[in-house]
Enzyme design. Sequence first.
Site, PDB file in Angstrom:
ATOM      1  N   ASP A 253       1.011  -1.136   0.125  1.00 43.07           N
ATOM      2  CA  ASP A 253       0.047   0.109   0.021  1.00 43.07           C
ATOM      3  C   ASP A 253       0.919   1.223   0.023  1.00 43.07           C
ATOM      4  O   ASP A 253       2.157   1.351   0.577  1.00 43.07           O
ATOM      5  CB  ASP A 253      -0.867   0.065   1.125  1.00 43.07           C
ATOM      6  CG  ASP A 253      -1.913  -1.333   1.259  1.00 43.07           C
ATOM      7  OD1 ASP A 253      -2.173  -1.782  -0.013  1.00 43.07           O
ATOM      8  OD2 ASP A 253      -2.610  -1.599   2.302  1.00 43.07           O
ATOM      9  N   HIS A 308       1.173  -8.102   0.191  1.00 42.99           N
ATOM     10  CA  HIS A 308      -0.085  -8.532   0.319  1.00 42.99           C
ATOM     11  C   HIS A 308      -0.792  -9.104  -0.724  1.00 42.99           C
ATOM     12  O   HIS A 308      -0.592  -8.407  -1.856  1.00 42.99           O
ATOM     13  CB  HIS A 308      -0.834  -8.122   1.626  1.00 42.99           C
ATOM     14  CG  HIS A 308      -0.945  -6.731   1.393  1.00 42.99           C
ATOM     15  ND1 HIS A 308      -0.199  -5.518   1.431  1.00 42.99           N
ATOM     16  CD2 HIS A 308      -2.408  -6.018   1.199  1.00 42.99           C
ATOM     17  CE1 HIS A 308      -0.951  -4.570   1.442  1.00 42.99           C
ATOM     18  NE2 HIS A 308      -2.386  -4.681   1.035  1.00 42.99           N
ATOM     19  N   ARG A 318     -16.331 -12.342  -0.606  1.00 41.91           N
ATOM     20  CA  ARG A 318     -15.640 -11.696   0.600  1.00 41.91           C
ATOM     21  C   ARG A 318     -15.727 -10.240   0.447  1.00 41.91           C
ATOM     22  O   ARG A 318     -15.809  -9.689  -0.721  1.00 41.91           O
ATOM     23  CB  ARG A 318     -14.253 -12.230   0.458  1.00 41.91           C
ATOM     24  CG  ARG A 318     -13.563 -11.410   1.514  1.00 41.91           C
ATOM     25  CD  ARG A 318     -11.871 -12.338   1.530  1.00 41.91           C
ATOM     26  NE  ARG A 318     -11.052 -11.996   2.580  1.00 41.91           N
ATOM     27  CZ  ARG A 318     -10.344 -10.731   2.575  1.00 41.91           C
ATOM     28  NH1 ARG A 318     -10.509 -10.046   1.568  1.00 41.91           N
ATOM     29  NH2 ARG A 318      -9.838 -10.276   3.630  1.00 41.91           N
TER      30      ARG A 318
HETATM   31  C1  LIG Z   1      -5.644   6.237  -2.189  1.00 43.48           C
HETATM   32  C2  LIG Z   1      -5.417   4.914  -2.705  1.00 43.48           C
HETATM   33  C3  LIG Z   1      -4.877   3.835  -2.205  1.00 43.48           C
HETATM   34  C4  LIG Z   1      -4.927   2.698  -3.547  1.00 43.48           C
HETATM   35  C5  LIG Z   1      -5.227   3.774  -4.742  1.00 43.48           C
HETATM   36  C6  LIG Z   1      -6.319   4.873  -4.061  1.00 43.48           C
HETATM   37  O1  LIG Z   1      -6.295   5.848  -4.882  1.00 43.48           O
HETATM   38  C7  LIG Z   1      -7.402   3.947  -3.799  1.00 43.48           C
HETATM   39  C8  LIG Z   1      -7.386   2.587  -3.810  1.00 43.48           C
HETATM   40  C9  LIG Z   1      -6.251   2.058  -3.384  1.00 43.48           C
HETATM   41  C10 LIG Z   1      -5.714   0.756  -3.742  1.00 43.48           C
HETATM   42  C11 LIG Z   1      -6.955  -0.457  -3.075  1.00 43.48           C
HETATM   43  C12 LIG Z   1      -6.295  -1.657  -3.830  1.00 43.48           C
HETATM   44  C13 LIG Z   1      -4.878  -2.236  -3.705  1.00 43.48           C
HETATM   45  C14 LIG Z   1      -4.195  -0.781  -4.225  1.00 43.48           C
HETATM   46  C15 LIG Z   1      -2.747  -0.802  -4.653  1.00 43.48           C
HETATM   47  C16 LIG Z   1      -4.863  -0.261  -5.573  1.00 43.48           C
HETATM   48  O2  LIG Z   1      -4.635  -0.529  -6.616  1.00 43.48           O
HETATM   49  O3  LIG Z   1      -6.092   0.588  -5.032  1.00 43.48           O
HETATM   50  C17 LIG Z   1      -4.635   0.476  -3.443  1.00 43.48           C
HETATM   51  C18 LIG Z   1      -3.695   1.692  -3.631  1.00 43.48           C
HETATM   52  C19 LIG Z   1      -2.677   2.113  -3.299  1.00 43.48           C
HETATM   53  O4  LIG Z   1      -2.325   1.812  -1.750  1.00 43.48           O
HETATM   54  O5  LIG Z   1      -1.787   2.665  -3.657  1.00 43.48           O
HETATM   55  O1  LIG Z   2      -9.525  -7.191   0.914  1.00 41.92           O
HETATM   56  C1  LIG Z   2      -8.336  -7.299   1.568  1.00 41.92           C
HETATM   57  O2  LIG Z   2      -8.164  -8.171   2.556  1.00 41.92           O
HETATM   58  C2  LIG Z   2      -7.042  -6.406   1.152  1.00 41.92           C
HETATM   59  C3  LIG Z   2      -7.481  -5.361   0.472  1.00 41.92           C
HETATM   60  C4  LIG Z   2      -6.051  -4.333   0.142  1.00 41.92           C
HETATM   61  O3  LIG Z   2      -5.164  -4.865   0.409  1.00 41.92           O
HETATM   62  C5  LIG Z   2      -6.225  -3.109  -0.420  1.00 41.92           C
HETATM   63  O4  LIG Z   2      -7.552  -2.588  -0.488  1.00 41.92           O
HETATM   64  O5  LIG Z   2      -5.235  -2.446  -0.393  1.00 41.92           O
HETATM   65 FE   LIG Z   3      -3.462  -3.352   0.154  1.00 41.89          FE
END
Ligand SMILES: C=C1C[C@]23C[C@@]1(O)CC[C@H]2[C@@]12CCC[C@@](C)(C(=O)O1)[C@H]2[C@@H]3C(=O)O
Ligand SMILES: O=C(O)CCC(=O)C(=O)O
Ligand SMILES: [Fe+2]
Length: 370
Positions: A253, A308, A318
Amino acid sequence: MLQNSKTNKPISLLCQSINIMTTLSQAYRDHPLIHLHHIVPLDFDSLRTVPDSHDWPHSSYDTLKLHTNGDVSIPLIDMSDPNVAMLIGNVCKTWGVFQLTNHGVPTSLVERAEAEAGRLFDLPMTRKLKALRAPGDATGYGLPRITPFFSKYMWHEGFTIMGSSAEHASQLWSSNYQPFCDVMEEYQKNMKSLAEKITHLILNFLKIPDDAEISNWLHSAGAAAACSTALQLNCYPRCPDPTRVMGLAPHTDTFLLTILHQSSTCGLQIFRDGFGWLPVTPVAGALVLNVGDLFHILSNGRFPNVLHRVVVDPTRRRLSMAYFFGPPPDFCVTPFNNPPESPRFRSVVVKEYVGLKAKNLECALSMIEI
Ligand SMILES: C=C1C[C@]23C[C@@]1(O)CC[C@H]2[C@@]12CCC[C@@](C)(C(=O)O1)[C@H]2[C@@H]3C(=O)O
Ligand SMILES: O=C(O)CCC(=O)C(=O)O
Ligand SMILES: [Fe+2]
């Protein structure tokens, strides 16, 4: 003039001039994912087989099976423990992820938020597409941002909120959208105050001085307005053959911390050197916290930004809700190193890092490594 409530020093000009500050949505708009906007999630419920577009190479299924070690569990921390700062700090160093109980977020609020997320994903696809994330935008319904980095699509649909969800919620439900907005607003408020508390404990653990920019930001009255936050609702629908698909591909993240609520359905796994993929088994009432890239940078690499992914459950859909927390897009993150240790990363402005991540995903970190 806004002041740091601990040091009584004025907070930086960047944080004061709210009008000229970049919002997180703007930071994402500046780094659009060009390939993503014309692709929409599948209407998963109507499928009886896994289409080729979502069929991950067989080898990744073998990896899922063989490298999942169910005997090792990630640490569980009770927030009412008198040594909570030390416990959290040590676990951030050794694991980068933990589950937290007694965190103070009311169970009823988490349950209501999960129920509203379920109500959203239950809508017919024609309805969900009304709130489709616009090209270049960061919020609304759609595919995960990491999609363009993989050759196959994920078994996933998501809804991203930054602040108010009213605009997109009113597109989803022409009436009766207020309960959704209200609960998501209350949920984000609770998550923000928990994220601030945990960040405060961690900064103390790292012995980051009160007059460092990051402490100044966190303690300032302006922190109420000046943060990067987002709430991501994730849904992993039931799948005719979960062995062939990937719920959410491996990633770290971006921000300081992520606070995750997962429904009682398993699926989240973290990668740990020497062990492989470990499941994060849902504990009733607990939230999962993980270190993101910005805390990895700020801690000068002492805290691992945990890799992760999510695998799909064979029987049940889920849901999860991930709250991302960090300093505002114009904030410059500088590694905190105790001399003689030297900084491992150059300083980076949050919005610049968001841009590096949008273009390079996991290579973003190595681009600022010294
Ligand atoms: C603030 C944010 C973190 C995130 C990108 C986003 O704009 C909103 C969605 C977030 C998420 C969730 C799924 C995994 C992730 C890597 C993605 O593709 O969208 C995370 C983004 C992140 O932490 O960069
Ligand atoms: O769904 C989950 O348990 C993880 C989601 C996640 O990794 C994300 O939103 O960045
Ligand atoms: Fe994540």
